[in-house]
Enzyme design. Structure first.
Site, PDB file in Angstrom:
ATOM      1  N   ASP A 295       0.852  -1.192   0.000  1.00 25.95           N
ATOM      2  CA  ASP A 295       0.000   0.000   0.000  1.00 25.95           C
ATOM      3  C   ASP A 295       0.886   1.239   0.000  1.00 25.95           C
ATOM      4  O   ASP A 295       1.953   1.225   0.607  1.00 25.95           O
ATOM      5  CB  ASP A 295      -0.930   0.005   1.223  1.00 25.95           C
ATOM      6  CG  ASP A 295      -2.166   0.844   0.982  1.00 25.95           C
ATOM      7  OD1 ASP A 295      -3.244   0.278   0.765  1.00 25.95           O
ATOM      8  OD2 ASP A 295      -2.056   2.089   0.982  1.00 25.95           O
TER       9      ASP A 295
ATOM     10  N   THR B 257     -12.713  -2.861  -9.982  1.00 23.74           N
ATOM     11  CA  THR B 257     -13.799  -2.756 -10.961  1.00 23.74           C
ATOM     12  C   THR B 257     -13.443  -1.683 -11.974  1.00 23.74           C
ATOM     13  O   THR B 257     -13.227  -0.526 -11.610  1.00 23.74           O
ATOM     14  CB  THR B 257     -15.112  -2.389 -10.236  1.00 23.74           C
ATOM     15  OG1 THR B 257     -15.362  -3.393  -9.265  1.00 23.74           O
ATOM     16  CG2 THR B 257     -16.274  -2.312 -11.206  1.00 23.74           C
TER      17      THR B 257
ATOM     18  N   ARG C 251     -19.155  -9.007  -1.058  1.00 21.24           N
ATOM     19  CA  ARG C 251     -20.032  -8.002  -0.446  1.00 21.24           C
ATOM     20  C   ARG C 251     -19.376  -7.521   0.835  1.00 21.24           C
ATOM     21  O   ARG C 251     -18.866  -8.328   1.604  1.00 21.24           O
ATOM     22  CB  ARG C 251     -21.394  -8.626  -0.063  1.00 21.24           C
ATOM     23  CG  ARG C 251     -22.218  -9.119  -1.206  1.00 21.24           C
ATOM     24  CD  ARG C 251     -23.258 -10.104  -0.698  1.00 21.24           C
ATOM     25  NE  ARG C 251     -22.637 -11.241  -0.022  1.00 21.24           N
ATOM     26  CZ  ARG C 251     -23.282 -12.059   0.821  1.00 21.24           C
ATOM     27  NH1 ARG C 251     -24.541 -11.859   1.116  1.00 21.24           N
ATOM     28  NH2 ARG C 251     -22.644 -13.070   1.382  1.00 21.24           N
TER      29      ARG C 251
ATOM     30  N   LEU D 116     -34.546  -8.688  -3.311  1.00 20.75           N
ATOM     31  CA  LEU D 116     -35.903  -8.195  -3.522  1.00 20.75           C
ATOM     32  C   LEU D 116     -36.413  -7.571  -2.229  1.00 20.75           C
ATOM     33  O   LEU D 116     -37.585  -7.695  -1.895  1.00 20.75           O
ATOM     34  CB  LEU D 116     -36.831  -9.338  -3.961  1.00 20.75           C
ATOM     35  CG  LEU D 116     -36.713  -9.819  -5.411  1.00 20.75           C
ATOM     36  CD1 LEU D 116     -37.744 -10.900  -5.703  1.00 20.75           C
ATOM     37  CD2 LEU D 116     -36.881  -8.671  -6.411  1.00 20.75           C
TER      38      LEU D 116
ATOM     39  N   CYS E  24     -20.289   0.648  -4.252  1.00 17.59           N
ATOM     40  CA  CYS E  24     -20.291  -0.059  -5.542  1.00 17.59           C
ATOM     41  C   CYS E  24     -21.472   0.263  -6.443  1.00 17.59           C
ATOM     42  O   CYS E  24     -21.282   0.786  -7.541  1.00 17.59           O
ATOM     43  CB  CYS E  24     -20.232  -1.565  -5.308  1.00 17.59           C
ATOM     44  SG  CYS E  24     -18.643  -2.084  -4.666  1.00 17.59           S
TER      45      CYS E  24
HETATM   46  C1  UDX Z   1     -22.236  -5.159  -3.980  1.00 16.85           C
HETATM   47  C2  UDX Z   1     -22.393  -6.533  -4.652  1.00 16.85           C
HETATM   48  O1  UDX Z   1     -23.379  -7.302  -3.947  1.00 16.85           O
HETATM   49  C3  UDX Z   1     -21.061  -7.256  -4.683  1.00 16.85           C
HETATM   50  O2  UDX Z   1     -21.190  -8.475  -5.385  1.00 16.85           O
HETATM   51  C4  UDX Z   1     -20.027  -6.361  -5.373  1.00 16.85           C
HETATM   52  O3  UDX Z   1     -18.757  -6.964  -5.341  1.00 16.85           O
HETATM   53  C5  UDX Z   1     -19.958  -5.004  -4.709  1.00 16.85           C
HETATM   54  O4  UDX Z   1     -21.267  -4.409  -4.666  1.00 16.85           O
HETATM   55  P1  UDX Z   1     -22.013  -4.283  -1.471  1.00 16.85           P
HETATM   56  O5  UDX Z   1     -21.994  -2.897  -2.056  1.00 16.85           O
HETATM   57  O6  UDX Z   1     -21.012  -4.648  -0.434  1.00 16.85           O
HETATM   58  O7  UDX Z   1     -21.869  -5.374  -2.627  1.00 16.85           O
HETATM   59  O8  UDX Z   1     -23.451  -4.484  -0.802  1.00 16.85           O
HETATM   60  P2  UDX Z   1     -24.812  -5.254  -1.098  1.00 16.85           P
HETATM   61  O9  UDX Z   1     -25.038  -6.253  -0.029  1.00 16.85           O
HETATM   62  O10 UDX Z   1     -24.900  -5.728  -2.471  1.00 16.85           O
HETATM   63  O11 UDX Z   1     -25.863  -4.059  -0.846  1.00 16.85           O
HETATM   64  C6  UDX Z   1     -25.835  -2.874  -1.644  1.00 16.85           C
HETATM   65  C7  UDX Z   1     -26.949  -1.933  -1.240  1.00 16.85           C
HETATM   66  O12 UDX Z   1     -28.210  -2.431  -1.660  1.00 16.85           O
HETATM   67  C8  UDX Z   1     -27.091  -1.673   0.261  1.00 16.85           C
HETATM   68  O13 UDX Z   1     -27.344  -0.290   0.480  1.00 16.85           O
HETATM   69  C9  UDX Z   1     -28.288  -2.514   0.661  1.00 16.85           C
HETATM   70  O14 UDX Z   1     -28.949  -1.995   1.773  1.00 16.85           O
HETATM   71  C10 UDX Z   1     -29.141  -2.403  -0.587  1.00 16.85           C
HETATM   72  N1  UDX Z   1     -30.082  -3.528  -0.777  1.00 16.85           N
HETATM   73  C11 UDX Z   1     -29.603  -4.786  -0.966  1.00 16.85           C
HETATM   74  C12 UDX Z   1     -31.448  -3.288  -0.806  1.00 16.85           C
HETATM   75  O15 UDX Z   1     -31.912  -2.147  -0.652  1.00 16.85           O
HETATM   76  N2  UDX Z   1     -32.289  -4.345  -1.030  1.00 16.85           N
HETATM   77  C13 UDX Z   1     -31.849  -5.608  -1.236  1.00 16.85           C
HETATM   78  O16 UDX Z   1     -32.687  -6.501  -1.436  1.00 16.85           O
HETATM   79  C14 UDX Z   1     -30.464  -5.843  -1.199  1.00 16.85           C
END
Ligand code: UDX
Length: 432
Positions: A30, A121, A154, A250, A260
């Site tokens: 890093d 990414t 995630r 969902l 992300c």
């Molecule tokens: C996401 C992808 O899931 C992962 O595969 C990728 O590598 C990076 O982006 P992350 O951002 O860590 O991961 O979180 P994730 O669990 O996917 O949730 C993203 C957002 O969506 C959160 O704010 C969560 O609260 C929201 N969410 C998720 C919903 O509002 N409803 C859902 O059903 C699922």
């Protein structure tokens, strides 16, 4: 295998630790000397369940080391993973300057054949640019290969996702790096798909955008449920039992956030535009997500009427459960908008309080409390903004007693309506 990881953020650090766990020799690099020192002395720059113990034990075994020098990483490894940030640009595009900088450093450090893997990414065709950059800046003509290996972890479940990935995508058309990458990932016993580099890069943006689309879809359905007097929880369950759809992602709520989805959507829209395709479907996904917050705030103002000087308790600040990350957190946006309306907020999050303090405005209208129980006293309403499972343990009878008016706005559909209402609360959720 001997592996170097350049960049010790969420992706780099967890990847490095999990590679060490399966027996690889890993050096994490890093350019922030404080971070390197912190990691060397057993500290953790981020909260991620299981990571601290794993990093400590791998460091103690000597399988995981840290360095501030890319040249040292290149010298000590066969495969080099680039895991640096690719932040958004104001026009929605992607800032690739960190990737380019690392590619140049690798170029000047190469002494023999190496495989350079991009895990960050990135827009499609970045691998080609990385290869071009290394060729251009390498003082001698040294053989190397550039591979794309997008990461799907995630936050909050990163160690788990790394240990048991759904699939591993390897983007290369050459047999030599293909074989080495299989060796790197063989211990994980996950399905491996080998594609050309451009397709691998596209898989990441296409997958994340699809998941965001799924969330906006259910949020749109939630709006229709509210208008029709239906229940989005039941609709999601009924839809999700179709294996082609699936129940995951969902969950209706105040919208998606994090480092992300919002960024990847904007980037993918921009990349598509540059490739001559107007991705209007994804623009609509963004619009629904923004509207979701407006609709939720509308519920709060409809119920409380004037927000000025109202005391509102906010449960959750992280962008989702199991993380201390507040980047593009809908919960933080909600706090900011409540403050803008003149409300006073009392906030609590099991992990994200220190990071939230850095992004919420310094104000006597923001009070931070250390426990879930300390939020409710004298509140005109409680708002659930993050899906932390422990919020379901809220002691409803006590909460009811200490609040000025017993109103709960559940932005994550966490609580059970019948139970909450049985304790005398007014309960407003999303889509039911
Ligand atoms: C996401 C992808 O899931 C992962 O595969 C990728 O590598 C990076 O982006 P992350 O951002 O860590 O991961 O979180 P994730 O669990 O996917 O949730 C993203 C957002 O969506 C959160 O704010 C969560 O609260 C929201 N969410 C998720 C919903 O509002 N409803 C859902 O059903 C699922």
């Amino acid at each position: 295998m001997k592996i170097a990881i350049i960049g010790t953020g969420y992706v780099g650090l967890v990847t490095g630790a999990c590679f060490a766990e399966v027996g690889h020799q890993v050096i994490c690099v890093d350019n922030d000397p404080r971070k390197v020192e912190l990691l060397r002395t057993g500290g953790m720059p981020i909260f991620e369940p299981g990571l601290e113990d794993l990093v400590r034990s791998m460091t103690a075994l000597g399988r995981l080391t840290f360095s501030g020098s890319v040249a040292e990483g290149v010298a000590k490894s066969e495969v080099i993973f680039i895991c640096v940030p690719t932040p958004p640009l104001p026009d929605g595009g992607v800032d690739l300057s960190f990737i380019e900088g690392v590619a140049r450093e690798i170029a000047t450090s190469l002494t023999g054949y190496r495989i350079i893997v991009d895990k960050s990414t990135v827009p499609v065709k970045t691998g080609e640019k990385v290869a071009e950059t290394i060729r251009r800046y390498s003082p001698t003509k040294i053989d190397f290969d550039v591979v794309s290996n997008p990461e799907f972890l995630r936050e909050g479940f990163a160690v788990e996702d790394l240990r048991r990935p759904d699939r591993i995508v390897i983007g290369t058309s050459s047999p030599r790096p293909g074989a080495a990458m299989r060796e790197v990932f063989e211990p994980f016993q996950a399905p491996i798909i080998v594609t050309d580099t451009n397709s691998a890069e596209l898989i990441k943006h296409a997958a994340n955008s699809f998941l965001a689309l799924k969330i906006s879809y259910i949020n749109a359905i939630a709006a229709i449920c509210e208008a029709a007097g239906a229940n989005v929880l039941e609709v999601a369950q009924g839809m999700g039992m179709d294996e082609r759809i699936g129940r995951r992602f969902l969950n209706a709520g105040i919208g998606f956030g994090g480092s992300c989805f919002p960024k990847d959507l904007s980037a993918f829209i921009r990349i598509s535009e540059q490739l001559g395709y107007d991705f209007r479907l994804l623009k609509e996904v963004q619009r629904i997500n923004a509207e979701q917050m407006d609709r939720f705030l509308g519920k709060i103002t409809d119920t409380l009427w004037v927000l000025k000087d109202k005391q509102i308790g906010v449960l959750g600040l992280a962008f989702k459960q199991n993380t201390d990350d507040v980047r593009t957190s809908p919960a933080i946006e909600l706090c900011q908008r409540l403050l803008k309306e003149g409300a006073r907020i009392r906030v609590y999050d099991p992990q994200a309080m220190p990071k939230a303090r850095l992004v919420l405005p310094p104000s006597d209208k923001v009070e931070y409390v250390d426990t879930l129980e300390a939020v409710a006293p004298k509140c005109d309403a409680l708002v659930l903004a993050t899906e932390w499972p422990q919020f379901t343990k809220l002691d409803l009878p006590t909460t009811r007693k200490v609040m000025t008016t017993p109103i709960i706005f559940d932005g994550r559909n966490l609580l059970d309506r019948t139970e909450v209402e049985s304790h005398g609360f007014i309960y407003k959720a999303v889509g039911h």
